[in-house]
Motif scaffolding. Structure first.
Motif, PDB file in Angstrom:
ATOM      1  N   TYR A 115     -54.178 -83.175 -54.276  1.00 42.33           N
ATOM      2  CA  TYR A 115     -54.431 -84.266 -55.295  1.00 42.33           C
ATOM      3  C   TYR A 115     -53.436 -84.527 -56.282  1.00 42.33           C
ATOM      4  O   TYR A 115     -52.976 -83.544 -56.982  1.00 42.33           O
ATOM      5  CB  TYR A 115     -55.820 -84.297 -55.575  1.00 42.33           C
ATOM      6  CG  TYR A 115     -56.875 -84.347 -54.685  1.00 42.33           C
ATOM      7  CD1 TYR A 115     -57.324 -85.561 -54.239  1.00 42.33           C
ATOM      8  CD2 TYR A 115     -57.547 -83.219 -54.142  1.00 42.33           C
ATOM      9  CE1 TYR A 115     -58.427 -85.769 -53.156  1.00 42.33           C
ATOM     10  CE2 TYR A 115     -58.576 -83.393 -53.031  1.00 42.33           C
ATOM     11  CZ  TYR A 115     -58.717 -84.458 -52.511  1.00 42.33           C
ATOM     12  OH  TYR A 115     -59.637 -84.769 -51.618  1.00 42.33           O
ATOM     13  N   ILE A 156     -55.016 -85.130 -64.567  1.00 38.28           N
ATOM     14  CA  ILE A 156     -55.568 -83.834 -63.911  1.00 38.28           C
ATOM     15  C   ILE A 156     -55.554 -82.972 -64.928  1.00 38.28           C
ATOM     16  O   ILE A 156     -54.524 -82.574 -65.590  1.00 38.28           O
ATOM     17  CB  ILE A 156     -54.814 -83.470 -62.539  1.00 38.28           C
ATOM     18  CG1 ILE A 156     -55.068 -84.271 -61.502  1.00 38.28           C
ATOM     19  CG2 ILE A 156     -55.435 -81.969 -62.228  1.00 38.28           C
ATOM     20  CD1 ILE A 156     -54.179 -83.894 -60.048  1.00 38.28           C
ATOM     21  N   GLN A 162     -60.911 -80.750 -64.621  1.00 36.26           N
ATOM     22  CA  GLN A 162     -61.132 -82.006 -64.333  1.00 36.26           C
ATOM     23  C   GLN A 162     -60.379 -82.713 -63.539  1.00 36.26           C
ATOM     24  O   GLN A 162     -59.096 -82.605 -64.270  1.00 36.26           O
ATOM     25  CB  GLN A 162     -61.966 -82.799 -65.576  1.00 36.26           C
ATOM     26  CG  GLN A 162     -63.415 -82.047 -66.063  1.00 36.26           C
ATOM     27  CD  GLN A 162     -63.606 -82.738 -67.057  1.00 36.26           C
ATOM     28  OE1 GLN A 162     -63.146 -83.278 -67.840  1.00 36.26           O
ATOM     29  NE2 GLN A 162     -65.284 -82.713 -67.506  1.00 36.26           N
ATOM     30  N   ILE A 163     -60.809 -83.646 -62.888  1.00 34.46           N
ATOM     31  CA  ILE A 163     -59.945 -84.866 -62.320  1.00 34.46           C
ATOM     32  C   ILE A 163     -60.426 -86.134 -62.906  1.00 34.46           C
ATOM     33  O   ILE A 163     -61.713 -86.510 -62.780  1.00 34.46           O
ATOM     34  CB  ILE A 163     -59.781 -84.979 -60.802  1.00 34.46           C
ATOM     35  CG1 ILE A 163     -58.694 -83.724 -60.490  1.00 34.46           C
ATOM     36  CG2 ILE A 163     -59.267 -86.044 -60.311  1.00 34.46           C
ATOM     37  CD1 ILE A 163     -58.820 -83.318 -59.076  1.00 34.46           C
ATOM     38  N   TYR A 175     -64.288 -85.749 -62.679  1.00 32.54           N
ATOM     39  CA  TYR A 175     -64.903 -85.029 -61.676  1.00 32.54           C
ATOM     40  C   TYR A 175     -64.529 -83.412 -61.943  1.00 32.54           C
ATOM     41  O   TYR A 175     -63.436 -83.043 -62.126  1.00 32.54           O
ATOM     42  CB  TYR A 175     -64.048 -85.223 -60.561  1.00 32.54           C
ATOM     43  CG  TYR A 175     -64.823 -86.440 -59.690  1.00 32.54           C
ATOM     44  CD1 TYR A 175     -65.682 -86.407 -58.708  1.00 32.54           C
ATOM     45  CD2 TYR A 175     -64.142 -87.776 -60.105  1.00 32.54           C
ATOM     46  CE1 TYR A 175     -66.222 -87.551 -58.218  1.00 32.54           C
ATOM     47  CE2 TYR A 175     -64.697 -88.751 -59.692  1.00 32.54           C
ATOM     48  CZ  TYR A 175     -65.537 -88.865 -58.547  1.00 32.54           C
ATOM     49  OH  TYR A 175     -66.166 -90.286 -58.101  1.00 32.54           O
ATOM     50  N   TYR A 177     -63.817 -79.598 -60.800  1.00 30.02           N
ATOM     51  CA  TYR A 177     -63.086 -79.137 -59.764  1.00 30.02           C
ATOM     52  C   TYR A 177     -63.969 -78.859 -58.466  1.00 30.02           C
ATOM     53  O   TYR A 177     -63.778 -79.135 -57.318  1.00 30.02           O
ATOM     54  CB  TYR A 177     -62.319 -77.945 -59.899  1.00 30.02           C
ATOM     55  CG  TYR A 177     -60.841 -78.247 -60.607  1.00 30.02           C
ATOM     56  CD1 TYR A 177     -60.296 -79.687 -61.030  1.00 30.02           C
ATOM     57  CD2 TYR A 177     -60.124 -77.327 -61.031  1.00 30.02           C
ATOM     58  CE1 TYR A 177     -59.317 -79.640 -61.414  1.00 30.02           C
ATOM     59  CE2 TYR A 177     -58.777 -77.447 -61.666  1.00 30.02           C
ATOM     60  CZ  TYR A 177     -58.373 -78.901 -62.067  1.00 30.02           C
ATOM     61  OH  TYR A 177     -57.324 -79.128 -62.564  1.00 30.02           O
ATOM     62  N   ILE A 180     -65.010 -82.050 -56.180  1.00 26.13           N
ATOM     63  CA  ILE A 180     -63.931 -82.684 -55.478  1.00 26.13           C
ATOM     64  C   ILE A 180     -64.178 -83.218 -54.274  1.00 26.13           C
ATOM     65  O   ILE A 180     -63.734 -83.976 -53.604  1.00 26.13           O
ATOM     66  CB  ILE A 180     -62.499 -81.840 -55.677  1.00 26.13           C
ATOM     67  CG1 ILE A 180     -61.506 -82.847 -55.728  1.00 26.13           C
ATOM     68  CG2 ILE A 180     -62.441 -80.753 -54.582  1.00 26.13           C
ATOM     69  CD1 ILE A 180     -61.415 -83.815 -56.997  1.00 26.13           C
TER      70      ILE A 180
END
Length: 207
Positions: A115, A156, A162-163, A175, A177, A180
């Motif tokens: 990602y 990221i 977190q994303i 989000y 990890y 995901i």
């Protein structure tokens, strides 16, 4: 049984009816040159050449034709997840072509999937609890991101693990990890996942 009004000028509509009747596509029609030029059929049997066509259409050819940009206007929709022209492989190739690896872009690998900042993604299950914010004229916040919503990875954060995803309706969601698996790449999506959505331009490989 009958096509009404301006729809009768669309090759998309006419060809959809032709398919249902078991007839061939209208591609070039000299007698009816007032038809919209909104449908193009590329007849190709070799899967590597089909892939090459998809990549060139997504990157340059459609931009040159009608000033369409992949991240604004174009969606690849394919019947299957598997195979060279399935979503799994197409997403890898389209990511390489449209959002390549760069020192300026953060990325995170989960298993065999990378990602990256700038990636096109889709939420693939309903999550009623995930927090989101909108930073428009008025600050809004709430919870809930739902199956089929499209967005873009904008950050990221390795420290916070977190994303951050900005969805097409301007919701920003974070989000962890471990969550995901709720998103996946959406450069190419299945026909099934596309139901209920609208796109300016669709590339549809059928093999």
């Amino acid at each position: 049984d009958k096509i009404f009004r301006q729809a009768a000028k669309s090759k998309i509509i006419l060809n959809a009816h032709n398919v249902n009747k078991g007839e061939g596509f209208i591609s070039k029609n000299v007698e009816n040159d007032d038809l919209k030029q909104d449908f193009f059929f590329i007849n190709e049997y070799n899967q590597e050449k089909i892939l090459s066509n998809i990549l060139s259409l997504s990157k340059d050819r459609l931009k040159n034709y009608g000033d369409y940009e992949f991240f604004k206007n174009i969606q690849v929709i394919t019947p299957s997840k598997k195979g060279l022209i399935g979503t799994r492989e197409l997403n890898k190739y389209l990511q390489q072509e449209l959002n390549p690896k760069s020192e300026k872009k953060k990325e995170k690998t989960f298993g065999s999937i990378v990602y990256r900042q700038g990636d096109r993604i889709m939420q693939i299950k309903n999550n009623y609890d995930i927090y989101w914010e909108k930073h428009n004229k008025e600050f809004e916040y709430g919870s809930g991101i739902f199956n089929g919503e499209f967005g873009t990875i904008i950050d990221i954060n390795e420290e916070e693990k977190q994303i951050q995803v900005k969805y097409d309706d301007d919701k920003n969601a974070w989000y962890a990890y471990q969550d995901i698996e709720q998103i996946e790449h959406a450069y190419a999506i299945t026909v099934h996942k596309s139901q209920g959505s609208e796109f300016d331009v669709v590339i549809l490989p059928i093999t």
